[in-house]
Scaffold this motif. Sequence first.
Motif: not given
Length: 281
Positions: A12-35
């Motif tokens: 559940r906390e992985m969503a925060r990792f993706l949110e911060w990565a997006a703010e850094e302009q790294w453009n992660p996949g929307k469902m990356d936290h699962l795999p």
Amino acid sequence: MAEYEITTAGIREMARFLEWAAEEQWNPGKMDHLPFHAADPRGFLLGKLDEDPVTSISAVRYGADFGFIGFYIARPPFRGQGYGIQAWRAAMQHLNGRRVGLDGVVDQQDSYRKSGFRTAWTHMRYAGVPAGEVPSGDVTVTDAGSVPFGTLASYDRRFFPARRDAFLSLWVGTPGHTALVALQDGELKGFGVVRPAESGARVGPLYADSDDIALALLNSLAAAQQGVPLAMDVPDVNVPAIRLMERLGLEPTFECARMYTGDAPAIDMAGLFAATTIELG
């Protein structure tokens, strides 16, 4: 005194990792936290200052002797205060005794060199809608589920330093991910995945035994996105891959260095047209 604590992040906390990565302009996949989480459930570390999350880092273990660092982020108000380096040390301890890889942004590469990392190649991110070009060979592109998973995992191992079956099984099956293979005379000759990202869609990995096979796969991956711009991280040492991106009218938008402790692993660079992710290798 504020208390800083580094804890293992749950899914559940992985969503925060993706949110911060997006703010850094790294453009992660929307469902990356699962795999991502499946790759190493204990490999994601969240730093909290008086229970307020302020740092993230991943240290994912693959097999017995390889690991990959990613998501190394300190929130802007907390940079330069020692919290990030504490997270870094905890991550490297999690990977102690292994060869470690990472993708370093330009302004951090000198710091990684001081920590014992050496540049193996540069990933150039190419983005845009590929121009139409017809492959010259006879290639059949079909769903990755049409080949046995063991065959797909063995093919993936040609291009990656360790087996990663748990990650791969979810990477090809996560909702929204389109995973395709290229076949010639019934033999597996290429593999590619495209997934929705914060901006457009990300392609990775893209493996192919030739640039013609890579083109066939990329055409089909682009068609699955129906005109949505694609982005992929291409190793600059694969000259045919770079030339293919240029032929298709894609533009370089970002770069980072693939770095390793010790020697670079022996993988099939000629067939590696795009990395899986810059976060997990």
